[in-house]
Design a protein around this motif. Structure first.
Motif, PDB file in Angstrom:
ATOM      1  N   THR A 101     -43.622 -12.187   6.864  1.00 47.62           N
ATOM      2  CA  THR A 101     -42.606 -11.729   5.907  1.00 47.62           C
ATOM      3  C   THR A 101     -41.887 -10.522   6.495  1.00 47.62           C
ATOM      4  OG1 THR A 101     -44.251 -10.367   4.775  1.00 47.62           O
ATOM      5  CG2 THR A 101     -43.870 -12.575   3.908  1.00 47.62           C
ATOM      6  N   VAL A 102     -40.583 -10.438   6.261  1.00 42.61           N
ATOM      7  CA  VAL A 102     -39.759  -9.367   6.822  1.00 42.61           C
ATOM      8  C   VAL A 102     -38.954  -8.720   5.697  1.00 42.61           C
ATOM      9  CG1 VAL A 102     -37.953  -8.756   8.469  1.00 42.61           C
ATOM     10  CG2 VAL A 102     -39.572 -10.594   9.009  1.00 42.61           C
ATOM     11  N   ALA A 103     -38.976  -7.380   5.662  1.00 45.41           N
ATOM     12  CA  ALA A 103     -38.133  -6.613   4.734  1.00 45.41           C
ATOM     13  C   ALA A 103     -37.107  -5.849   5.555  1.00 45.41           C
ATOM     14  CB  ALA A 103     -38.984  -5.665   3.900  1.00 45.41           C
ATOM     15  N   ASP A 104     -35.846  -6.218   5.444  1.00 48.59           N
ATOM     16  CA  ASP A 104     -34.771  -5.595   6.215  1.00 48.59           C
ATOM     17  C   ASP A 104     -34.111  -4.506   5.362  1.00 48.59           C
ATOM     18  OD1 ASP A 104     -32.750  -4.882   7.889  1.00 48.59           O
ATOM     19  OD2 ASP A 104     -31.691  -6.815   7.815  1.00 48.59           O
ATOM     20  N   VAL A 123     -41.077 -17.390   9.352  1.00 48.01           N
ATOM     21  CA  VAL A 123     -40.514 -16.113   8.895  1.00 48.01           C
ATOM     22  C   VAL A 123     -39.777 -16.313   7.573  1.00 48.01           C
ATOM     23  CG1 VAL A 123     -38.957 -14.221   9.459  1.00 48.01           C
ATOM     24  CG2 VAL A 123     -40.309 -15.297  11.263  1.00 48.01           C
ATOM     25  N   SER A 124     -40.018 -15.396   6.641  1.00 48.88           N
ATOM     26  CA  SER A 124     -39.284 -15.375   5.373  1.00 48.88           C
ATOM     27  C   SER A 124     -38.968 -13.925   5.013  1.00 48.88           C
ATOM     28  CB  SER A 124     -40.111 -16.030   4.257  1.00 48.88           C
ATOM     29  OG  SER A 124     -41.330 -15.339   4.063  1.00 48.88           O
ATOM     30  N   GLU A 125     -37.776 -13.712   4.452  1.00 52.62           N
ATOM     31  CA  GLU A 125     -37.362 -12.357   4.080  1.00 52.62           C
ATOM     32  C   GLU A 125     -37.802 -12.031   2.658  1.00 52.62           C
ATOM     33  OE1 GLU A 125     -33.649 -10.630   5.441  1.00 52.62           O
ATOM     34  OE2 GLU A 125     -33.097 -12.613   6.248  1.00 52.62           O
ATOM     35  N   THR A 126     -38.155 -10.777   2.438  1.00 54.03           N
ATOM     36  CA  THR A 126     -38.625 -10.340   1.133  1.00 54.03           C
ATOM     37  C   THR A 126     -38.434  -8.830   1.022  1.00 54.03           C
ATOM     38  OG1 THR A 126     -40.513 -10.369  -0.387  1.00 54.03           O
ATOM     39  CG2 THR A 126     -40.993 -10.015   1.936  1.00 54.03           C
ATOM     40  N   SER A 127     -38.926  -8.246  -0.046  1.00 52.52           N
ATOM     41  CA  SER A 127     -38.856  -6.795  -0.220  1.00 52.52           C
ATOM     42  C   SER A 127     -40.129  -6.150   0.335  1.00 52.52           C
ATOM     43  CB  SER A 127     -38.717  -6.449  -1.702  1.00 52.52           C
ATOM     44  OG  SER A 127     -39.861  -6.886  -2.423  1.00 52.52           O
ATOM     45  N   ARG A 128     -40.115  -4.819   0.434  1.00 51.15           N
ATOM     46  CA  ARG A 128     -41.268  -4.080   0.944  1.00 51.15           C
ATOM     47  C   ARG A 128     -42.501  -4.325   0.074  1.00 51.15           C
ATOM     48  NH1 ARG A 128     -42.153   1.923   2.984  1.00 51.15           N
ATOM     49  NH2 ARG A 128     -39.956   1.778   3.516  1.00 51.15           N
ATOM     50  N   ALA A 129     -42.353  -4.203  -1.220  1.00 50.84           N
ATOM     51  CA  ALA A 129     -43.494  -4.355  -2.130  1.00 50.84           C
ATOM     52  C   ALA A 129     -44.052  -5.767  -2.091  1.00 50.84           C
ATOM     53  CB  ALA A 129     -43.080  -3.980  -3.551  1.00 50.84           C
ATOM     54  N   SER A 130     -43.153  -6.769  -2.094  1.00 49.51           N
ATOM     55  CA  SER A 130     -43.603  -8.156  -2.071  1.00 49.51           C
ATOM     56  C   SER A 130     -44.271  -8.500  -0.739  1.00 49.51           C
ATOM     57  CB  SER A 130     -42.421  -9.088  -2.313  1.00 49.51           C
ATOM     58  OG  SER A 130     -42.812 -10.435  -2.210  1.00 49.51           O
ATOM     59  N   GLY A 131     -43.716  -8.013   0.370  1.00 52.65           N
ATOM     60  CA  GLY A 131     -44.304  -8.279   1.678  1.00 52.65           C
ATOM     61  C   GLY A 131     -45.702  -7.714   1.810  1.00 52.65           C
ATOM     62  N   ALA A 183     -47.746  -7.063  -0.635  1.00 52.11           N
ATOM     63  CA  ALA A 183     -48.621  -7.797  -1.557  1.00 52.11           C
ATOM     64  C   ALA A 183     -49.049  -9.134  -0.957  1.00 52.11           C
ATOM     65  CB  ALA A 183     -47.900  -8.012  -2.886  1.00 52.11           C
ATOM     66  N   GLN A 184     -48.139  -9.801  -0.280  1.00 54.07           N
ATOM     67  CA  GLN A 184     -48.476 -11.097   0.305  1.00 54.07           C
ATOM     68  C   GLN A 184     -49.524 -10.966   1.405  1.00 54.07           C
ATOM     69  OE1 GLN A 184     -45.265 -13.949   1.114  1.00 54.07           O
ATOM     70  NE2 GLN A 184     -43.872 -12.622  -0.049  1.00 54.07           N
ATOM     71  N   VAL A 185     -49.441  -9.903   2.212  1.00 52.90           N
ATOM     72  CA  VAL A 185     -50.445  -9.690   3.255  1.00 52.90           C
ATOM     73  C   VAL A 185     -51.802  -9.364   2.635  1.00 52.90           C
ATOM     74  CG1 VAL A 185     -51.128  -8.219   5.196  1.00 52.90           C
ATOM     75  CG2 VAL A 185     -48.765  -9.005   4.998  1.00 52.90           C
ATOM     76  N   GLU A 216     -49.738 -13.463   7.112  1.00 57.84           N
ATOM     77  CA  GLU A 216     -50.577 -12.772   8.098  1.00 57.84           C
ATOM     78  C   GLU A 216     -49.981 -11.447   8.558  1.00 57.84           C
ATOM     79  OE1 GLU A 216     -51.970 -16.632   7.579  1.00 57.84           O
ATOM     80  OE2 GLU A 216     -49.964 -16.170   8.396  1.00 57.84           O
ATOM     81  N   VAL A 217     -48.638 -11.363   8.563  1.00 60.26           N
ATOM     82  CA  VAL A 217     -47.964 -10.167   9.078  1.00 60.26           C
ATOM     83  C   VAL A 217     -46.785  -9.829   8.166  1.00 60.26           C
ATOM     84  CG1 VAL A 217     -46.843  -9.080  11.061  1.00 60.26           C
ATOM     85  CG2 VAL A 217     -48.554 -10.872  11.432  1.00 60.26           C
ATOM     86  N   PHE A 218     -46.621  -8.526   7.903  1.00 56.94           N
ATOM     87  CA  PHE A 218     -45.432  -8.037   7.206  1.00 56.94           C
ATOM     88  C   PHE A 218     -44.705  -7.084   8.141  1.00 56.94           C
ATOM     89  CE2 PHE A 218     -43.725  -4.463   4.525  1.00 56.94           C
ATOM     90  CZ  PHE A 218     -42.547  -5.114   4.186  1.00 56.94           C
ATOM     91  N   VAL A 219     -43.397  -7.357   8.389  1.00 53.83           N
ATOM     92  CA  VAL A 219     -42.582  -6.551   9.298  1.00 53.83           C
ATOM     93  C   VAL A 219     -41.567  -5.782   8.456  1.00 53.83           C
ATOM     94  CG1 VAL A 219     -41.028  -6.553  11.277  1.00 53.83           C
ATOM     95  CG2 VAL A 219     -42.840  -8.290  11.101  1.00 53.83           C
TER      96      VAL A 219
END
Length: 371
Positions: A54-57, A79-87, A89-91, A97-100
């Motif tokens: 997951t990536v938060a830009d 790869v999927s885009e999301t927000s900081r909080a959601s990324g 939480a998913q990890v 497996e990875v939040f960028v």
């Protein structure tokens, strides 16, 4: 000769009428091949790992958007885009497996071509270190991609470069490695386990004793068993190869005659070992555990599902002693590499030696009746 053909035909009819034979000797290997080939890779050589990223830009510049696109193109990364909080939480929940996190200011720093000096990192990786293998793979792949993106952004020209040269002449994947192993497993199980259980059962039920009271020779009985099982193994091998070809595009690059020769050699070898176990066991109940005790280690150290070089050094002498590893190597050599008999003289010699020794022991220990 008439008795030989009648025995062969009778044994083939028994195979056809026995549902357990069809399920365990044919459908199970095909199911294993389909399941492992689907989940671990096909014959196209695709990636054998897939990480959810997951990536938060938060920068939202052309630089950061290009980096997200490059990460999406990287093999093995979903790869999927999301927000900081959601990324985050998913990890934490194990859904990724990875939040960028691409922090604000990344594009501005890249536009200065590195002249702004060293400061805080603007790309952060969040991983679950409880799974070290996944964490290591994820961090390595993403760091390499970010490093390459940095060098392209600042037009970096390395003084020394490396060139990757692929020497693989055929597009082989894990399924190409797996199918010969499935063939070996099928030959091992059908003949060693099958012969041991069948002969022990017939002996206990008095079938062999009644045969002994007829003009039937033991050599004719054994020849009929061998012929029937060779025909069954040949049909099963062709079925597995056809499924592998039409479902996963698996090819036989070597000689079909050489492949059938090793299938025959493996069948005779493990049948002989099965006759030895049937002679040692007094009942079918004891034959199955003895056969399982022999086959179980072979399955895991015979190179069926993974290369034998990956096994601990302590097990390497055992690998070099048992016949299943040589059968698997020979089948894999013919199918994947197009190897010829002179190139496979070692497995052919070892399997031939195992056949000679085990057949001699089976002949000396074979008995018609329970003692």
């Amino acid at each position: 000769m008439k008795a030989y053909w009648r025995l062969t035909w009778a044994q083939l009819l028994l195979f056809a009428r026995n549902k357990n034979t069809i399920i365990w000797s044919l459908l199970l290997p095909i199911f294993m091949m389909l399941a492992l080939g689907t989940f671990l890779g096909d014959g196209t050589g695709t990636d054998q790992f897939q990480l959810n990223v997951t990536v938060a830009d938060e920068d939202d510049t052309s630089y950061s958007r290009n980096l997200v696109k490059e990460l999406s193109k990287t093999g093995g990364l979903n790869v999927s885009e999301t927000s900081r909080a959601s990324g985050l939480a998913q990890v934490k929940q194990g859904n990724a497996e990875v939040f960028v996190l691409l922090k604000k200011g990344m594009g501005k720093r890249l536009s200065t071509e590195g002249k702004a000096g060293k400061s805080e990192p603007l790309v952060e990786l969040y991983l679950d270190q409880s799974n070290p293998a996944v964490a290591e793979i994820g961090s390595t792949v993403i760091r390499e991609e970010v490093d390459r993106f940095n060098k392209e952004a600042v037009n970096y020209q390395p003084p020394v470069e490396t060139k990757l040269v692929n020497i693989q002449t055929r597009p082989l994947g894990y399924i190409d490695f797996l199918v010969p192993g499935i063939l070996s497993l099928m030959i091992l199980s059908n003949n060693l386990n099958g012969v041991a259980a069948t002969i022990a059962s017939w002996r206990e039920r008095g079938i062999l004793r009644r045969m002994q009271g007829t003009p039937l020779k033991s050599s004719t009985f054994i020849a009929g068993q061998i012929t029937a099982r060779v025909l069954l193994n040949g049909l099963q091998a062709v079925t597995v190869l056809l499924v592998g070809y039409f479902v996963f595009d698996v090819h036989v690059y070597g000689s079909w005659m050489l492949l059938l020769m090793f299938i025959l050699l493996g069948t005779l070898t493990f049948m002989s070992i099965g006759f030895i176990i049937a002679s040692l066991a007094r009942t079918p109940e004891s034959a199955s555990p003895i056969a399982g005790l022999v086959t179980f280690p072979m399955i895991f150290v015979g190179g069926i599902f993974f290369p034998v070089r990956d096994l601990p050094g302590l097990l390497q002498p055992l690998v070099k002693a048992i016949p299943i590893g040589y059968l698997t190597d020979a089948l894999r050599g013919v199918m994947n590499e197009g190897a010829t008999l002179p190139q496979l003289w070692v497995p052919a010699t070892v399997l031939g030696a195992w056949l000679l020794i085990s057949f001699t022991i089976a002949t000396l220990t074979f008995r018609w009746d329970v003692k």
